[in-house]
Write an enzyme that holds these catalytic residues in place. Structure first.
Site, short mmCIF file in Angstrom:
data_model
loop_
_atom_site.label_atom_id
_atom_site.label_comp_id
_atom_site.label_asym_id
_atom_site.label_seq_id
_atom_site.Cartn_x
_atom_site.Cartn_y
_atom_site.Cartn_z
N SER A 111 38.02 16.36 44.38
CA SER A 111 36.79 16.84 43.75
C SER A 111 35.70 17.09 44.79
O SER A 111 35.64 16.41 45.83
CB SER A 111 36.29 15.79 42.75
OG SER A 111 34.99 16.07 42.31
N TYR A 139 33.43 7.59 40.50
CA TYR A 139 34.36 8.70 40.40
C TYR A 139 34.60 9.33 41.77
O TYR A 139 35.74 9.52 42.20
CB TYR A 139 33.83 9.75 39.42
CG TYR A 139 34.60 11.05 39.46
CD1 TYR A 139 35.92 11.10 39.04
CD2 TYR A 139 33.99 12.22 39.92
CE1 TYR A 139 36.63 12.29 39.09
CE2 TYR A 139 34.70 13.41 39.96
CZ TYR A 139 36.02 13.45 39.54
OH TYR A 139 36.72 14.62 39.59
#
Length: 327
Positions: free
Chosen positions: A129, A154
């Site tokens: 990501s 995350y």
């Protein structure tokens, strides 16, 4: 031979399975239907995939190493993996941290442990990501940028997954590619992300909350461009780098930033309705800008995104109207 796609019920995984089947591949899909958003959408994706030939599906938690090993034993023809499974969501990682360790770290470890046992394994491609860059002021985000100051669990879990993959590539020679995705949107998209959140709010006449007063910039990337980039990566296992590792990381983004308020205007035009905008403060874990430097992925993979938001958002709105029956 066969490609395993984890997270096959997810947004990107669903589109990848379709693209692989379109080009004549045999595909095994797995997902465990984490209730991060409406599981009915995930079920609908899987039901659509099951209508196609050469696809099989298993409800399986990739964080369970025994279940994953058993899957590989049942499909000896698997020689490539698109590991898209994982727990997404910056803000949810603040309130549900253990979910992210289980999916993004335990799941990554279980996967590399499984594929290292395969004698003729060709390539592991996994989803990372843009969040790993944190709130970087160095734009566009280059692979040379620091990625050691995450703003959310995350992001930290995705960076940890990259390190796990690199370690196993070094120890066992596993050809491995990590892909840092930048704000992916499109039909069948995640309803918790900006594109579908905004479309839904405008279509239903609800308030549209703009965090940090809309003073944010995002590198919105259409799903078809992402799929093309992932398949290009899958077909090009990395050569050994200067340290002898068959390991690579790439950015997959649109290589342009869009002001969130301008993004809202495109959504309004596609929906044919005005947005009821309300400003809100910056959210914990969020960043001010995402912007992909794709020079490496263009050079090595031939990656070249072609879909501006002026084309991608209307396509997404049309799908939204059909799926949700809202007009």
């Amino acid at each position: 031979m066969t490609v395993l796609v984890t997270g096959a019920a997810g947004f990107i995984g669903f589109h990848l399975v379709n693209a692989l089947l379109d080009r004549g591949e045999r595909v095994v899909g797995v997902d465990n239907f984490i209730h991060f958003y409406d599981p009915a959408l995930k079920q609908a994706r899987v039901q659509a995939l099951l209508k196609r030939d050469d696809f099989s599906f298993h409800d399986l938690d990739v964080g369970d190493p025994k279940a994953l090993a058993a899957l590989f034993e049942g499909y000896a023809s698997i020689d490539r993996v698109l590991h898209m499974a994982g727990q997404p969501g910056v803000r949810r990682s603040i309130t549900h941290p253990w979910e992210f360790i289980r999916s993004n770290i335990d799941g990554q470890l279980a996967m590399v442990e499984a594929v290292r046992q395969l004698p003729d394994f060709k390539h592991l491609v996994f989803a990372s990501s843009s969040s790993v860059y944190g709130d970087s002021k160095e734009v566009p985000f280059s692979l040379d940028n620091r990625a050691d100051r995450p703003r959310s669990l995350y992001a930290a879990s995705k960076r940890a997954a990259e390190h796990i993959a690199a370690t196993y590539s070094h120890l066992y020679g596993i050809p491995t590619t990590g892909l840092r995705f930048f704000t992916v949107y499109g039909p069948w998209g995640r309803p918790d992300m900006a594109a579908l959140l905004f479309i839904d709010a405008v279509m239903r006449g609800n308030k549209l909350w703009l965090f940090n007063g809309g003073n944010l910039k995002r590198d919105f990337t259409y799903i078809d461009d992402i799929v093309a980039g992932v398949l290009a990566a899958l077909d090009r296992p990395p050569a050994k780098d200067r340290e002898g590792l068959p390991y690579a990381i790439y950015n997959l983004g649109n290589h342009r930033t869009v002001d969130v308020r301008d993004f809202v205007k495109v959504v309004e035009a596609a929906c044919g309705k005005p947005a009821k905008v309300e400003d809100a403060p910056m959210q914990p874990g969020d960043v001010h800008v995402t912007y992909a430097d794709i020079s490496a992925s263009t050079r090595d993979l031939g990656f070249m995104p072609r879909t501006p938001i002026e084309e991608g958002i209307p396509r997404t709105v049309e799908w939204y109207k059909r799926y949700y029956g809202v007009d």
